[in-house]
Design a protein around this motif. Sequence first.
Motif, PDB file in Angstrom:
ATOM      1  N   LYS A 105       0.803  -1.231   0.000  1.00  0.00           N
ATOM      2  CA  LYS A 105       0.000   0.000   0.000  1.00  0.00           C
ATOM      3  C   LYS A 105       0.836   1.282   0.000  1.00  0.00           C
ATOM      4  N   VAL A 106       0.142   2.362  -0.322  1.00  0.00           N
ATOM      5  CA  VAL A 106       0.747   3.691  -0.253  1.00  0.00           C
ATOM      6  C   VAL A 106       1.034   3.982   1.224  1.00  0.00           C
ATOM      7  N   TYR A 107       2.218   4.505   1.512  1.00  0.00           N
ATOM      8  CA  TYR A 107       2.590   4.781   2.900  1.00  0.00           C
ATOM      9  C   TYR A 107       2.649   6.296   3.126  1.00  0.00           C
ATOM     10  N   GLU A 108       2.689   6.669   4.378  1.00  0.00           N
ATOM     11  CA  GLU A 108       2.772   8.083   4.757  1.00  0.00           C
ATOM     12  C   GLU A 108       4.025   8.707   4.124  1.00  0.00           C
ATOM     13  N   GLY A 109       3.882   9.794   3.423  1.00  0.00           N
ATOM     14  CA  GLY A 109       5.049  10.464   2.842  1.00  0.00           C
ATOM     15  C   GLY A 109       5.452   9.923   1.475  1.00  0.00           C
ATOM     16  N   ALA A 110       4.661   9.030   0.894  1.00  0.00           N
ATOM     17  CA  ALA A 110       4.996   8.478  -0.427  1.00  0.00           C
ATOM     18  C   ALA A 110       4.897   9.544  -1.520  1.00  0.00           C
ATOM     19  N   ASP A 111       4.291  10.686  -1.169  1.00  0.00           N
ATOM     20  CA  ASP A 111       4.146  11.757  -2.168  1.00  0.00           C
ATOM     21  C   ASP A 111       5.169  12.881  -1.972  1.00  0.00           C
ATOM     22  N   GLU A 112       6.268  12.569  -1.257  1.00  0.00           N
ATOM     23  CA  GLU A 112       7.221  13.644  -0.939  1.00  0.00           C
ATOM     24  C   GLU A 112       7.989  14.174  -2.153  1.00  0.00           C
ATOM     25  N   TYR A 113       7.950  13.469  -3.280  1.00  0.00           N
ATOM     26  CA  TYR A 113       8.683  13.954  -4.466  1.00  0.00           C
ATOM     27  C   TYR A 113       7.764  14.629  -5.482  1.00  0.00           C
ATOM     28  N   VAL A 114       6.539  14.922  -5.054  1.00  0.00           N
ATOM     29  CA  VAL A 114       5.574  15.558  -5.956  1.00  0.00           C
ATOM     30  C   VAL A 114       5.847  17.057  -6.048  1.00  0.00           C
ATOM     31  N   GLY A 115       5.745  17.582  -7.257  1.00  0.00           N
ATOM     32  CA  GLY A 115       5.909  19.021  -7.457  1.00  0.00           C
ATOM     33  C   GLY A 115       4.969  19.490  -8.547  1.00  0.00           C
ATOM     34  N   GLU A 116       4.953  20.801  -8.792  1.00  0.00           N
ATOM     35  CA  GLU A 116       4.062  21.343  -9.815  1.00  0.00           C
ATOM     36  C   GLU A 116       4.747  21.288 -11.178  1.00  0.00           C
ATOM     37  N   TYR A 117       3.995  20.850 -12.184  1.00  0.00           N
ATOM     38  CA  TYR A 117       4.535  20.735 -13.538  1.00  0.00           C
ATOM     39  C   TYR A 117       4.425  22.077 -14.258  1.00  0.00           C
ATOM     40  N   LYS A 118       5.567  22.690 -14.532  1.00  0.00           N
ATOM     41  CA  LYS A 118       5.636  23.925 -15.336  1.00  0.00           C
ATOM     42  C   LYS A 118       4.601  24.995 -14.969  1.00  0.00           C
ATOM     43  N   ASP A 119       4.374  25.266 -13.715  1.00  0.00           N
ATOM     44  CA  ASP A 119       3.392  26.275 -13.271  1.00  0.00           C
ATOM     45  C   ASP A 119       2.018  26.079 -13.911  1.00  0.00           C
ATOM     46  N   LYS A 120       1.650  24.841 -14.184  1.00  0.00           N
ATOM     47  CA  LYS A 120       0.376  24.605 -14.866  1.00  0.00           C
ATOM     48  C   LYS A 120      -0.709  24.096 -13.926  1.00  0.00           C
ATOM     49  N   ASN A 121      -0.421  24.171 -12.620  1.00  0.00           N
ATOM     50  CA  ASN A 121      -1.379  23.689 -11.635  1.00  0.00           C
ATOM     51  C   ASN A 121      -1.689  22.192 -11.805  1.00  0.00           C
ATOM     52  N   VAL A 122      -0.722  21.466 -12.367  1.00  0.00           N
ATOM     53  CA  VAL A 122      -0.815  20.000 -12.440  1.00  0.00           C
ATOM     54  C   VAL A 122       0.333  19.483 -11.586  1.00  0.00           C
TER      55      VAL A 122
END
Length: 308
Positions: A105-122
Amino acid sequence: MKQGSKKKNGGKNKRLRLAIFALCLVALTLVTGVFVYKNKDAISNRKHEYYYQLRLNLDRIFTEVRLKERDESRYTLKEYTLSEIKKDPNIHYDNSLILINSEHKVYEGADEYVGEYKDKNVFMHKAIMKPYEELAEYINKKYGKKLYISSAYRTREKQEELAASKSKDTAAAPDASEHRTGLALDVYVNNYAGEAFIKSREGVYVNLNAYKYGLIIRYPENKTEITGIKFEPWHLRYVGVPHAEIMYRNDLCLEEYIESLKVGVFYEANGYIISRQSGESLKIPQNMKSVRVSPDNTGCYIITAEKP
Ligand SMILES: [Zn+2]
């Protein structure tokens, strides 16, 4: 006299054989022609899909990539603890090889490498930004179409909403969705979204060439019993170039690939050293062009070193 008649007979036989051959050819052409004509709509609607199936099978049969087991004495190895790995500027550490499914399963903090793609709100995992950008650029250049994203990173709340509103096989349970790590993207082109994506030229290109960008079709058609998810030609997952190509050409889904890597063993394929290890410290090959380390969410780490 005798020889002359033999020659004559030989000539006759040859002409007869030629005539039969020509007749057969004409008959075959006619039969094929009638078949194609009668099924022309079905064939033209599905021609991209037929091509996809054919190419996929040829790629698997003729260009298998073998992972070769190597004795570790070949390499200069140095032991690192996890905190040393994370601090070392020459080692790229992230979680791009984690297995996420109903068992892992997804664990706490698994999204720590997420960022915004080219200021596109994605929002998406940093590792999938460049592969997506390059793939979309290629699709645009080759086919003049935009490769849109219908879903990228999803928060737990968003995934819960989706799972509640859709049937179980179209949205994974909140803790079993790769979208919560940002490592997955759902893509489409105009008029060809979801299951129809594979009926488009662009969808076929994406499905056959994703590996070149370090991406995999995470839920392939022939692996539904292992993944527990039906074929999703639109769901791309980042794993990195050598792994994506090994999986694509050897017909392995992520579950099978990770399981195929014996713990503590060093492998080589396509100019990379790959090793899945566990324990307090990891053995990292030295003097490499690049080294990446990622946990696999089964309690082990996968080391990917590009040879100089
Ligand atoms: Zn998806």
